[in-house]
Design a protein around this motif. Structure first.
Motif, short mmCIF file in Angstrom:
data_model
loop_
_atom_site.label_atom_id
_atom_site.label_comp_id
_atom_site.label_asym_id
_atom_site.label_seq_id
_atom_site.Cartn_x
_atom_site.Cartn_y
_atom_site.Cartn_z
N THR A 37 0.84 -1.18 0.00
CA THR A 37 0.00 0.00 0.00
C THR A 37 0.89 1.24 0.00
O THR A 37 1.76 1.37 0.84
CB THR A 37 -0.92 0.03 1.23
N ILE A 38 0.64 2.14 -0.97
CA ILE A 38 1.44 3.34 -1.09
C ILE A 38 0.52 4.55 -0.92
O ILE A 38 -0.51 4.63 -1.58
CB ILE A 38 2.16 3.40 -2.46
N GLY A 54 2.33 8.36 -3.97
CA GLY A 54 3.56 7.61 -4.19
C GLY A 54 3.58 6.94 -5.55
O GLY A 54 2.63 7.04 -6.33
N PHE A 55 4.66 6.23 -5.84
CA PHE A 55 4.80 5.59 -7.14
C PHE A 55 5.69 4.35 -7.03
O PHE A 55 6.41 4.15 -6.05
CB PHE A 55 5.40 6.57 -8.16
N ILE A 56 5.60 3.52 -8.05
CA ILE A 56 6.47 2.36 -8.21
C ILE A 56 7.16 2.48 -9.55
O ILE A 56 6.52 2.79 -10.55
CB ILE A 56 5.67 1.04 -8.16
N MET A 107 11.87 2.43 -16.81
CA MET A 107 11.34 1.49 -17.79
C MET A 107 9.86 1.23 -17.55
O MET A 107 9.08 1.09 -18.47
CB MET A 107 12.12 0.18 -17.74
N VAL A 108 9.48 1.15 -16.28
CA VAL A 108 8.08 0.98 -15.88
C VAL A 108 7.80 2.00 -14.78
O VAL A 108 8.57 2.10 -13.82
CB VAL A 108 7.79 -0.44 -15.36
N PHE A 109 6.72 2.76 -14.95
CA PHE A 109 6.40 3.79 -13.97
C PHE A 109 4.91 3.71 -13.67
O PHE A 109 4.07 3.84 -14.56
CB PHE A 109 6.76 5.17 -14.51
N GLY A 128 -4.78 7.16 -11.65
CA GLY A 128 -3.62 6.29 -11.81
C GLY A 128 -3.13 6.21 -13.25
O GLY A 128 -3.91 6.29 -14.19
N THR A 129 -1.81 6.01 -13.41
CA THR A 129 -1.20 5.92 -14.72
C THR A 129 -0.08 4.89 -14.69
O THR A 129 0.71 4.85 -13.75
CB THR A 129 -0.61 7.27 -15.17
#
Length: 205
Positions: free
Chosen positions: A42-43, A47-49, A59-61, A70-71
């Protein structure tokens, strides 16, 4: 009177020291972990990954930041966006694909009136095709030439009739094949300026 050593206090002190150095070491080595197994993540607070390449590029956002929601963005080996998945500011979802230069090549999503559509673009991001719902709510397929002029329209008209319309390089109608106002068949040919020169209709009687 001899001072007595409180074994309990000593033990607590030793354990706290060990715990402190353990946490410090874990914090310093977080980037060296090879595997993390969790049941959920849980962020909070926008936040982001992200997954980075060897060059440090995203490479992945994945983010939930912004008013659009969300995107998820995927990038190619050059760090250029290749696919994005998310919602626009109006709340409609969409998938956008990009070419090797980061130009939009196709867009699959939802329009402002809640209708679905698929758009394709050339290397200059000029529209080439549209497949989806028309403004009147019916289906349509539209193609465009290299300068953005409509060349073919196949779909449903404002009165619920089906027709095929072609246009010349200037966007002027050249032919019409479909349904007339009397709900009968109709063929129409035009000159280069879009002016009607020949019409054939089926007798409504």
């Amino acid at each position: 009177m001899k001072n007595r050593v409180d074994l309990k206090s000593v033990l607590i002190g030793v354990l706290c020291t060990i715990l402190f150095f353990t946490l410090l070491s874990a914090k310093q080595n977080t980037t060296e972990w090879d595997n993390i197994n969790v049941s959920s993540v849980t962020i909070h607070e926008n936040g982001f990954i992200r997954i980075l390449s060897t060059a440090g590029e995203n490479m992945v956002f994945l983010t939930g930041d912004g008013s659009a929601g969300g995107t998820l963005v995927l990038r190619n080996a050059l760090g250029v966006p290749s696919v994005s998945l998310g919602a626009n500011r109006e709340g409609q979802g969409g998938i956008v694909a990009y070419n090797q230069n980061g130009k939009v090549s196709s867009h699959l999503g939802t329009g402002p009136r809640g209708q679905g559509f698929l758009r394709t673009f050339n290397s200059r991001e000029a529209p080439t095709t549209y497949l989806g719902a028309s403004q009147q709510g019916g289906g349509q397929l539209t193609t465009y030439n290299e300068v953005g002029k409509e060349t073919v329209f196949l779909g449903t008209g404002s009165e619920g009739i089906g027709f095929l319309r072609t246009a010349n390089e200037y966007g002027k109608m050249s032919a019409y094949l479909g349904t007339g106002k009397s709900n009968t068949g109709m063929v129409l040919l035009c000159d280069r300026n879009g002016m009607t020169k020949w019409v054939e209709k089926v007798d409504s009687n």
